[in-house]
Structure formats: C-alpha cells, structure tokens
Write an enzyme that holds these catalytic residues in place. Sequence first.
Site, short mmCIF file in Angstrom:
data_model
loop_
_atom_site.label_atom_id
_atom_site.label_comp_id
_atom_site.label_asym_id
_atom_site.label_seq_id
_atom_site.Cartn_x
_atom_site.Cartn_y
_atom_site.Cartn_z
N ASP A 278 0.86 -1.18 0.00
CA ASP A 278 0.00 0.00 0.00
C ASP A 278 0.90 1.23 0.00
OD1 ASP A 278 -2.16 1.65 0.16
OD2 ASP A 278 -2.68 1.20 2.24
N ASP B 99 -2.88 2.50 -6.04
CA ASP B 99 -1.81 2.56 -5.05
C ASP B 99 -1.72 1.34 -4.14
OD1 ASP B 99 -4.19 3.12 -3.79
OD2 ASP B 99 -3.35 4.63 -2.46
N GLU B 100 -2.43 0.26 -4.42
CA GLU B 100 -2.29 -0.92 -3.58
C GLU B 100 -2.58 -2.19 -4.37
OE1 GLU B 100 -5.14 -1.71 -0.44
OE2 GLU B 100 -6.48 -0.18 -1.24
#
EC number: 2.7.7.7
Length: 362
Positions: free
Chosen positions: A15, A109-110
């Site tokens: 993350d 983003d993860e």
Amino acid sequence: MPVLNPPIRKIIHVDMDAFFASVEQRDNPDLRGKPVAVGGSRDRGVVAAASYEARRYGVHSALASKIAAQRCPQLIFVKPRFEVYSAVSRQIREVFFSYTDLVEPLSLDEAYLDVTENKICMPSASIIAKEIKARIKEVTGLTASAGVSYNKFLAKLASDMDKPNGFTLITPDKAEEIVAGLTIEKFHGIGKVTAAKMQSMGIVTGADLRQRSEEELIRNFGKVGRYYFRISRALDDREVQPHRIRKSIGSERTFDMDLTEEPDMLERLEYLAEEVALDMARLKATAKTVTVKIKYFDFTQNTRSKTYLSEFSSADAIYTIARELLRTPQLPAYPVRLLGIAVSSLLYQHDKQEGYQLTIEF
C-alpha cells in the site's frame, strides 16, 4: 482454537503511503513537510487525498474541503493530476511483476501479490516485500508499506499496522492473537454502519466477534456474516486473482456533511468519474452502462442507470452520463449523504490468465 486450514500461501499486500499527496510533494519541493490536500479548494469541493502532515489535523479523503480548511488553516490545496498518478502506478506495477505474475491490483496505489512461487526463487516473502519497498523507492522516489502473511485478510491488516514506510509480518502462530485484540472498526470489510451495529450487539473486538456463531452472524448480517465468522478466526481462502473478471467497476463516497446543492453534487460526481475511468484504464475495459447511486440523509437510497449501444471509457463520458442521471427525472429532493458511480456491461481487451500456487513452508 487452532487454525482450521493450514497456511500454504505467501501473500504480500503493498500500500503506497498517502499516494496522491506524496506524488505532489515529490514533484514540488515546496510542498515537502507541509500539510497538503489533493482536490478541492478552501471554498468548495472535497479532499481526494491528504498528506500525513495534514492527517495529523484530522484531514482525510472524502472530507469536505471547507471542513478540512477549518481543521488545518495552513492546509495547501493542490489540483489532482490523475495522468501522473496513473503513470507512477504503472511503474510500481512493473516492480511487482518482476517478482510474480500473481498480482491483484485493488487501486492505483495498492495490490496483493502471491509470492508462494516467485520469479527470483526466494523462499522468504519478507525479504521479497522489503526488496519491493526498496525498488519502489528507487524507481519512484516514494515510500510504500507492506504486510506479509498467509492470507489476504492478514496481509492487508499487516500493511496498515506500521504506516508510513512500514513492514509487518503476521505469522501463523501470532495471527489469532492479533485478530482477537483488534477493535471491530479495524477489520477490513467492516464499515462504519456495520461496526456500529456490531457494537450495539456487544461485539467490540475480534475476540467478541469470534464468540458468535456463523448462523447468528448470517442471520444479522446476511451472507457476509460467513466472511465475518471466518476472519475472526484468521481464516481467508481467497486467492490472489491477477486478472479478476469484474462485472462492474465503481466508486462511491459518504460525505461528512449532507449535500443539498447541485454544484457540490456535480463536483463529487466528477471526481468519482475520474476514479472509475482510471480503474477502467488499468483493467483495459470499456463499458456500455452507467449507474448512479444516491443515498439520502435518512439512509434510503435509489439507483439510476442508462445503457448505450456504443462503448465508452473516458472520465468525461462517464461524468456526462452520470450528471444527466443525477438530474433525471429530477435532482435529489432530499439531502444526500452518499453518491456513487458504477459502470457495467464491461468489455475487456485481455484474456483471463490462470495462475497456480505451490505449497512451500512459511
């Protein structure tokens, strides 16, 4: 109580730390070390992301910009640059794929990674996770937090335990103890409304949740009760799905203050359309149907949908359709606490690929 199923997978959840805001601070040295909000302005709008400096003041994503400015008078508002965030996300994904093809992105983003079998023949998932963090830093100049465990639920839980720039390993012998000590609102998959209902039932921690039978949880929460029953015991058999075939792609936001004015609603819809379009680009998908979800102040809700013969994928197209749906048959007559956009009737440009997993000692 022992874990019912033996852990056989090595899962990493990565993350990025305050992703949008961190990109802005990276690209503009004047913003470093300062409270930054991406999206909105002092007068109107909504915060899309907040730097850690801003979070100390209670500023967070989906917060009305006016409230954010009140909480942090020195807050700096920055216009989102979604094309830049998407480009950085592609760089990060290239790092992931250098270690395994079993990568399941959750957003820009993860992502989950299954490294049970990996491209560098490394038996330690912890070493791989630390290498990935270092590679991301080297390639993008950004920090990421990583969690490692034997299932997806625990890996995601681990990545949240030591942010920013953190690393946490949850081993099989510690998993149940950690889960038992969690407060209910810390469980991934249990939102505010569900957490409040659980607390009213006397379920405050993971240990409390574990005392309830599967039948009781299903009776009170529906089919998802089975998931709650299992995660309270640190069980999660979901596989990392590198090319998950999704029937819909969507995004929604609950607002701290109910919306009553059309410009405020449209501004939120525009941001949601951007998010959905980015997800579609990542998945190489087009759509023919747009659905707008509206939840009112009293928790009643309705949905409005429209299907087209031709395909679309751009944020502008999605926003234009969503805007008309919001106005048709009329603007919401009551204060709105949540808006959402989803696209469906999806067409993908890639073929689904199957991964496989080997059992290796943790």
